[in-house]
Scaffold this active site. Structure first.
Site, PDB file in Angstrom:
ATOM      1  N   ASP A 530      -7.477  77.835  53.534  1.00  0.00           N
ATOM      2  CA  ASP A 530      -6.519  78.789  54.059  1.00  0.00           C
ATOM      3  C   ASP A 530      -5.624  79.302  52.940  1.00  0.00           C
ATOM      4  O   ASP A 530      -5.229  78.542  52.048  1.00  0.00           O
ATOM      5  CB  ASP A 530      -5.666  78.128  55.144  1.00  0.00           C
ATOM      6  CG  ASP A 530      -4.638  79.087  55.719  1.00  0.00           C
ATOM      7  OD1 ASP A 530      -5.047  80.126  56.284  1.00  0.00           O
ATOM      8  OD2 ASP A 530      -3.427  78.810  55.584  1.00  0.00           O
ATOM      9  N   HIS A 533      -5.954  82.596  48.083  1.00  0.00           N
ATOM     10  CA  HIS A 533      -5.512  83.396  46.943  1.00  0.00           C
ATOM     11  C   HIS A 533      -4.105  83.042  46.486  1.00  0.00           C
ATOM     12  O   HIS A 533      -3.699  83.426  45.395  1.00  0.00           O
ATOM     13  CB  HIS A 533      -5.597  84.883  47.280  1.00  0.00           C
ATOM     14  CG  HIS A 533      -4.859  85.260  48.528  1.00  0.00           C
ATOM     15  ND1 HIS A 533      -5.380  85.048  49.787  1.00  0.00           N
ATOM     16  CD2 HIS A 533      -3.641  85.810  48.713  1.00  0.00           C
ATOM     17  CE1 HIS A 533      -4.508  85.444  50.685  1.00  0.00           C
ATOM     18  NE2 HIS A 533      -3.452  85.911  50.068  1.00  0.00           N
ATOM     19  N   ASP A 631      -7.788  86.812  62.191  1.00  0.00           N
ATOM     20  CA  ASP A 631      -6.640  87.548  61.665  1.00  0.00           C
ATOM     21  C   ASP A 631      -6.724  89.044  61.951  1.00  0.00           C
ATOM     22  O   ASP A 631      -5.739  89.758  61.784  1.00  0.00           O
ATOM     23  CB  ASP A 631      -6.529  87.340  60.147  1.00  0.00           C
ATOM     24  CG  ASP A 631      -6.146  85.914  59.792  1.00  0.00           C
ATOM     25  OD1 ASP A 631      -5.377  85.317  60.559  1.00  0.00           O
ATOM     26  OD2 ASP A 631      -6.606  85.406  58.757  1.00  0.00           O
TER      27      ASP A 631
END
Length: 1539
Positions: A530, A533, A631
């Site tokens: 999760d 980045h 999402d």
């Protein structure tokens, strides 16, 4: 262990300073990775280090080991040596390499994919088979009811489940805000029960074994819930003012904004036009005004970045008064005032670097006025610096205002936003960036509290994400102003975790998260990273290492938002991410959706068959392509309910992992929020009522359609349908083809999307017909989204329910005529004998519909492909699948091709493999010209293989060659027809190709390039094997470099339509004969050698004496072509005239005797023949049929005058000692349009005082540097650029070599002559060869060595010396300065007659040559310091420049390749004399230089080495692309290394 011929081997070439960390190299377990040295590293002592563990050892990221080099030839050759990894363990592994004391000269990563297994028998689940469905774990209820709810995934055809985190959630109830990473959420346990991780593991294992489903879950490393008990006990694990004081200004701003929220919510700013309920943009302007007028002036953030001027001045004044001097070790003696940021970020806490102040402001004296003056200057500068800091803070505040306002717009005004309503403490103006445990304090009290870090240790920074930020930077660390500038899109329920640089910086956090990771890896087959980045890379690395220690085949997926594929690769490489999540919802239309399918996996349909051993190519990350993620916004809201089925069908046809999110298939018409959703998922019931909210069944939503497309997706991947073609039929219809390259079955899925709701958008009532190549075997499925009578949708308060009014009409595995989607099928039509098409017209391909066809080739084409594959199995077992035995094999194919080719000679192989256009034109043909592109370099197989070698690795099916193959059989017929008309074994090979092509012509045209390549690769590799078997062990067992060079012999040596060599004696054995294709009479057909291709390949300009005998040892003797070499030696011997052999042979009848050196190269080759060939001295007795027994006679018939070769050799020496002087026959423009009259006078003689052979004049050029001026404009016409008259150094060396050899032969009784009788001063004088040999030995260094010493008694022209410690290029030139020019020619003498040189002098001169003349591929032909040097050859240029016009500088700088062989051989010879150190250094140099030739050979379309290059190895368009002597002399270097 796979057999070697099936094992997949990838080769990675290492190059100096090549950092590959942003290139992705994916490999599978069982692959072998070989590291080879690129040109820049060959010759160096390279060490490759990797952290891939040795067999039986555990992986430790920081533990590197050195790999051992393997030498396939048994010799230490850098061209083929490699070190390798046998990849058996999944994960991310680093490698780096260094040499010569440099630890890291380059490096990168490899990622080895995991092997996933399912079912009771642990069947492998290929990555491309994955169909995953995401579940919000909190919506599954208690664990005892999970199987009923997860049954929906099973019955919908998924084989992997993604669970959001199963740990105890934080107070926000967000699925990704975890309160306790170590405990299973208690909400999964019903009253009276307490389930554990073991219970969860048992369920996961049951899913794997009983249902064939794997399970993965998220790991969240970046944050924890703000109400986590452990973060309260260990606040050092977050960012607070104690460990991150740089956040103090941001925290103050955050608290001020909270107090602003309170005041606005209470109506405190209504008078300023800022109510609690913001509804228009005018109120936003009021908010801006309040921020500028009331917020920023109150908290004075700039004070945290400024210096207290008064304090600084007082300190500075005190130092000046004490006479303190600056510490120049800190300032470097350079003025420049420096302000130092206070690391505690206190108001006016910045300080002045007093050393820089004292260095910058220096008083004229210690008097008070001068001190005051300096202080005033410092004050002005400090005021300026403070103002600069204030300006920077102003910019931060401007950005903060913009971000605050934009946040308000999204949350309260935007139509797609959450519409939070009035500002309140629950819904503040902006999300709070920090936790704040104190309540009821005023802002002033809070500001005072924040001066004490101890009291703010629980004020922890929240996490979030920053749009457009550098993902490799931690935005909470010093140097980032994200929190101050309010750029963070904040998750107010989560505290950002502070790991530091390693476990020592925060031991509790590292240990806590390691336990969390190990628990996860113990019970789940994979993880989703999760917020990947924003997770610090070193943290994720360490955690995944811990996870793989528990579960080696861990499946790792992640979603990255870096905006850069190369940055994505950094994460994939470092973390070993298996699949990156890709979103179909990112596509704005069906065209883009189809493009993504093509982008994320598979080869193009008709792709080439790749070899098992091939270069490791960079790739894109393996994709997990999802029709929707949890999402994404709701696709029904963004598109339409009708689009759900066709878009998921398009996704399912992608050759990668695919999947969805629970709710998509049930047509839930809103986003299922990971934060707010608390309802349960419905359970599976095959009889569920369409209107049921707590159950779903096969008729709910698109579940039936999803089951069908998921099954199809898995079937296609499992059965090797790895080729993809996407066709945009119209703006809404996308056809995706998946093709199996072995069986050539295809599945074509046609989907009509509905990005706009058909109820409100007008779609066309017709769909364009489709033409499907091949035979449609069945309709795999057809499905339409349809409306049905059902209750109106109402969102259930307990269950996540979907739209009941839609379902799918589905039919599977029906015949085409049974289809309700297809209106009619057109009659199968043919575009040719191999292209059968079925025309499909659609009737009910309405928006929201899909249909999939299973397509086979036409039965006849299928049989032809099967038989073709059957015959190809003799070359590789990879063709066995899909092959069909031939019941009636044609005669031409009954013998293996290797057996047919074993009968070919090397001359035959020249026809099969090579022959440039000029050679082919002699036979009335030419090289094939590809329309719209260019002609092939060769008519033989190499011409095509050179092009296909570039096309094949990238599957460039759009190349003009592929287009030509698809459009017709012209090229196919060309390849076979030029061979079948030949005689003997070549005709049999041609017939074999005709037979193979007869099958090829009946396969569909889109497959022609693939199978044409397969046939040619098979024939080509078989031909190469046959060629090498005809050569000696040095070649057969040699490296790939040696093999490439050996092919130069096949390339250059051939038999033309008209014999290029004059006839040999009829009494000789081994002289090939044939019936002349022009006269019909029997004639000799000896192999001759072309000087270079394409310019010197055919006709009278094919054979040149000098070129032939410089190249003969390397191309013919070392390759074992002894009889053919003998024939060439004897043929040239027969043309001897005036004691010389021809320069231009011209078949003997058109010969020109205008070179002084060719005869000495010829003698060198006779010597080499006697050395290399068993019983080679017998050539001396071979009969030579003399074409010109006297100088002035006409050509004599073959056999009229014959004499043994030793007599011809004796004549050469006698004529030189007597003296040669004649005028060329037919002198004038008819034989040379540029030469002046004097140039036709040829002179050669021996100076008996020195033994040197000399000759020539300033109007001709009798050595290899033979450029004659051509430009009337520049006035160089008729003037040689490099006459080299006098005694040229290489001729002196060659003559010394010949004499040494003859003296030895005579002593052994193998040569009957010991000298020559000549007249000296009118008297007969006997000159013995022994005497002549000794005279040369005594004279050479005295005349040729240029010491540079002013008192050297041997130096006759000190005024001409401009390079010392070299050997002259000549002695006695008509222009004396030419003797002293530095050129590479003396290295030739060093090789053929090393005894002439003292070791020390030779070594010094070779250093000068290396420094000044050694180029990239060749040798500069003139010292770059010479005034006439020019390294660029342009023969077309005609200007006023005397030195370059019309290529006058041909040998005045351009870098010729053949001399580099002699330089390297000389260097090796004398290095051995010098000792081990010099030899090791020289070996490094030699290998490095040779590596460039190897690379050029591999990349050259001509498969050769050029005649010359321009300076620094630049391409010269006027050079032959491949030159015999260039290849030969490099081969000789490798032979010396081998020897």
């Amino acid at each position: 262990m796979l057999p070697q011929h099936l094992k997949q081997i990838r080769v990675l070439m290492l190059n100096h300073k090549e950092n590959l960390e942003r290139m992705l190299y994916r490999l599978e377990q069982g692959f072998e990775l070989q590291f080879h040295l690129g040109p820049s590293l060959q010759g160096s002592r390279v060490q490759v280090q990797t952290n891939y563990p040795e067999k039986g050892k555990s992986f430790v990221r920081s533990h590197f080991r050195s790999l051992s080099w393997v030498y396939p030839t048994g010799r230490e050759e850098d061209s083929d040596k490699f070190c390798s990894l046998d990849l058996q363990t999944a994960g991310s592994y680093e490698f780096y390499f260094g040499y010569d004391g440099v630890e890291r000269s380059g490096g990168g990563y490899i990622v080895v994919d995991p092997v996933l297994r399912v079912g009771p028998e642990n069947q492998v689940l290929p990555l491309d088979c994955i169909s995953i469905q995401t579940y919000l774990s909190k919506c599954l209820g208690t664990l005892d009811g999970w199987m009923d709810r997860l049954g929906v995934a099973k019955e919908s055809g998924y084989n992997m489940i993604h669970f959001t985190p199963l740990q105890t959630l934080g107070k926000s109830r967000s699925c990704y805000s975890l309160a306790d990473q170590l405990s299973l959420s208690p909400e999964f346990s019903p009253a009276g029960t307490s389930y554990t991780w073991d219970d969860m593991g048992a369920l996961v294992e049951r899913l794997r074994t009983d249902w064939g489903m794997l399970s993965i879950t998220d790991v969240v490393y970046n944050h924890t819930a703000s109400n986590s008990q452990w973060i309260r006990e260990h606040p050092e694990c977050g960012y607070n003012l104690q460990n991150s004081p740089h956040l103090r200004p941001a925290l103050i701003l955050d608290r001020t904004l909270y107090h602003l929220t309170c005041k606005v919510s209470e109506g405190g700013y209504e008078g300023r036009g800022l109510p609690a309920d913001i509804t228009d943009h005018a109120q936003l302007n009021a908010l801006r005004s309040v921020l500028w007028d009331n917020v920023f002036p109150r908290i004075k953030l700039w004070e945290f970045f400024e210096v207290d001027v008064d304090v600084a001045l007082e300190t500075f004044r005190t130092l000046l008064q004490k006479g303190t001097k600056p510490d120049q070790t800190k300032t470097g003696g350079k003025p420049g005032l420096k302000m130092v940021q206070d690391q505690q970020y206190r108001r006016y806490g910045n300080r002045v670097d007093m050393d820089s102040a004292l260095e910058t402001f220096v008083p004229q004296s210690s008097s008070l006025p001068h001190v005051d003056e300096c202080c005033a200057q410092l004050k002005n500068k400090l005021d300026q610096l403070n103002q600069e800091q204030r300006n920077i803070v102003q910019q931060h505040q401007e950005q903060a205002v913009n971000c605050i306002v934009e946040n308000v717009v999204y949350e309260r005004l935007a139509s797609h936003g959450p519409k939070l309503g009035p500002i309140s403490r629950k819904n503040p103006i902006v999300t709070r960036y920090f936790t704040f445990p104190y309540k009821g304090l005023t802002l002033d009290e809070e500001l005072e509290l924040m001066e004490d870090p101890e009291k703010t240790r629980h004020c922890l920074a929240h996490n979030g994400w920053v749009m457009g930020d550098d993902p490799l930077r931690n935005f909470a660390e010093p140097g980032s102003n994200v929190y101050l500038r309010r750029e963070l899109i904040c998750w107010g329920d989560s505290v950002k975790l502070r790991y530091g640089k390693g476990p020592d910086d925060c031991p509790y956090l590292w240990e806590h998260m390691k336990q969390y990771t190990e628990i996860t890896a113990t019970y789940f087959h994979g993880v989703r990273l999760d917020n990947c980045h924003s997770t610090p890379l070193h943290v994720a690395e360490a955690m995944l290492d811990a996870a793989r220690a528990v579960r080696p085949n861990l499946y790792v997926i992640a979603e990255l938002f870096t905006g850069s594929e190369h940055v994505d690769n950094v994460f994939v490489n470092r973390l070993g991410i298996t699949s990156l999540i890709r979103e179909a919802m990112s596509a704005a239309d069906s065209h883009e959706e189809g493009r993504l399918v093509y982008r994320y996996g598979g080869e193009p349909v008709g792709a080439f068959v790749q070899p098992s051993l091939r270069p490791l190519m960079p790739s894109i990350a393996h994709a997990m392509f999802l029709d929707v993620t949890h999402d994404n916004e709701c696709p029904i809201q963004l598109r339409s309910a009708f689009d759900s089925l066709p878009s998921s069908a398009i996704v399912s046809m992608a050759c990668c992992a695919t999947g969805s999110t629970r709710g998509y298939d049930e047509l839930v018409p809103h986003q299922i929020s990971v934060v707010k959703e608390e309802r349960l998922y419905p359970k599976w019931n095959p009889s569920a009522d369409p209107s049921s909210t707590n159950e779903v069944g096969p008729h709910s939503g698109i579940i039936a359609g999803k089951l069908a497309v998921n099954r199809l997706h898995q079937e296609l991947a499992a059965h090797g349908f790895n080729q993809v073609f996407v066709d945009q039929v119209d703006r809404d219809v996308v056809a995706v083809t998946r093709h199996c390259p072995s069986t050539h079955q295809s599945v074509v899925m046609v989907s009509r999307t509905a990005f706009k709701d058909p109820k409100t958008h007008s779609y066309s009532s017709t769909v364009p017909p489709m033409f499907i190549p091949g035979k449609i075997e069945e309709v795999v499925l057809e499905a339409r989204t349809v409306e049905r009578e059902a209750e109106v949708y109402h969102q259930d308060h307990k269950y996540i329910n979907g739209l009941p009014q839609y379902t799918v009409e589905l039919r599977e595995h029906i015949q085409l005529e049974q289809s309700s989607v297809v209106k009619r099928v057109g009659v199968a039509t043919s575009k040719g004998r191999s292209e059968f098409l079925q025309e499909i017209h659609f009737e009910k391909l309405t928006p929201g519909s899909v249909i999939a066809f299973r397509v086979s080739l036409d039965p006849e084409a299928q049989r032809m492909v099967g038989v073709l594959r059957y015959y190809l199995t003799q070359f590789s077992p990879k063709y066995r699948k899909g092959s069909t035995p031939d019941d009636t094999p044609p005669e031409e194919l009954q013998k293996p091709l290797a057996q047919l080719m074993s009968k070919l000679t090397l001359a035959d192989l020249n026809v099969l493999l090579f022959r440039c256009d000029a050679e082919e034109q002699e036979d009335g043909g030419g090289c094939y010209s590809i329309p719209g592109w260019e002609s092939l370099k060769y008519a033989g197989l190499q011409g095509l293989m050179s092009v296909l070698a570039d096309i094949r690795p990238t599957n460039d099916l759009g190349h003009p060659l592929c287009t030509n193959l698809r459009e017709g059989d012209w090229l196919i017929d060309y390849v076979s027809n030029r061979l079948k008309t030949r005689d003997g074994p070549l005709s049999q090979v041609g017939c074999w190709l005709v037979a193979m092509f007869s099958f090829l012509k009946h396969v569909p045209r889109y497959l022609i390039p693939c199978y044409f390549d397969a046939i040619l690769v098979s024939a080509y590799t078989t031909a190469l094997d046959s060629a090498y078997k005809l050569m000696p062990s040095f070649i057969q067992n040699g490296s790939s470099f040696v093999h490439h060079l050996a092919l130069g012999s096949v390339q250059m040596c051939s038999v033309g339509r008209v014999p290029a060599l004059p006839p040999l004696s009829a009494s000789l054995e081994g002289v090939p004969r044939r019936v002349s294709p022009t006269t019909g009479q029997e004639e000799q057909c000896c192999v001759s050698m072309a000087a270079g291709l394409p310019h010197f390949s055919a006709g009278i300009f094919r054979c040149w004496g000098r070129d032939t005998f410089i190249a003969l040892r390397g191309l013919m003797l070392l390759t074992g072509r002894h009889t053919e070499a003998r024939n060439i030696i004897l043929a040239f011997a027969g043309t001897l005239r005036h004691g010389l052999i021809p320069n231009l042979l011209g078949e003997g009848r058109c010969a020109r005797y205008n070179c002084r050196d060719a005869v000495w190269w010829w003698l060198q080759c006779v010597q080499d023949y006697t050395v290399h060939v068993p019983q080679g001295h017998q050539i001396l007795e071979c009969p030579v049929t003399r074409m010109y027994p006297t100088d002035d006679c006409e050509p004599r018939p073959p056999g009229e005058v014959e004499q043994p070769l030793y007599d011809v050799i004796q004549e050469v020496l006698q004529r030189h000692l007597v003296g040669i002087s004649f005028r060329e026959r037919n002198a004038g423009p008819q034989i040379d349009r540029n030469m002046r009259d004097e140039g036709f006078n040829v002179v050669a003689k021996v100076d008996l005082s020195t033994g040197f052979v000399s000759g020539g004049n300033r109007f001709n050029c009798g050595t290899w540097m033979d450029k004659m001026g051509e430009s009337e404009r520049a006035k160089n016409k008729g003037i040689p650029a490099t006459p080299r008259d006098g005694a040229a150094v290489e001729i002196v060396g060659l003559s010394k070599s010949a004499l040494r050899w003859l003296v030895d032969l005579h002593a052994k009784g193998l040569f009957p002559y010991d000298g020559v009788t000549v007249k000296i001063d009118g008297a007969d004088t006997r000159v013995s060869y022994c005497q002549w040999n000794q005279q040369l030995q005594q004279s050479f260094e005295a005349w040729f060595w240029v010491s540079g010493e002013p008192n050297d008694p041997n130096e006759r022209r000190q005024d001409l010396v401009h390079k010392k410690q070299i050997y002259k290029d000549s002695v006695g030139a008509s222009s004396p300065w030419c003797d002293y020019q530095l050129r590479p020619n003396f290295t030739i003498a060093m090789v053929v007659a090393p005894e002439l040189f003292s070791v020390e002098r030779a070594w010094k001169s070779l250093k000068v040559v290396e420094q000044k003349l050694l180029g990239f591929l060749g040798m500069k032909t003139l010292d770059p310091d010479d005034m006439v040097y020019c390294g660029v050859y342009d023969n077309a240029l005609d200007n006023d420049n005397y030195n370059v016009s019309k290529g006058f500088n041909y040998h005045q700088g351009p870098e010729w390749l053949w001399p580099v062989g002699y330089f390297l051989r000389a260097k090796l010879y004398f290095a051995k004399q010098r000792g081990e150190v010099e030899l090791a250094e020289t070996m490094t140099l030699v290998k490095n230089v040779l590596s460039r030739h190897h690379t050029h050979l591999e990349r050259s379309k001509w498969k050769g080495l050029p005649e010359l290059t321009n300076e620094n190895g630049q391409f010269c368009p006027f050079s032959c692309e491949t030159q015999a002597w260039s290849i030969a002399t490099v081969m000789e270097v490798l032979y010396d290394l081998h020897d």
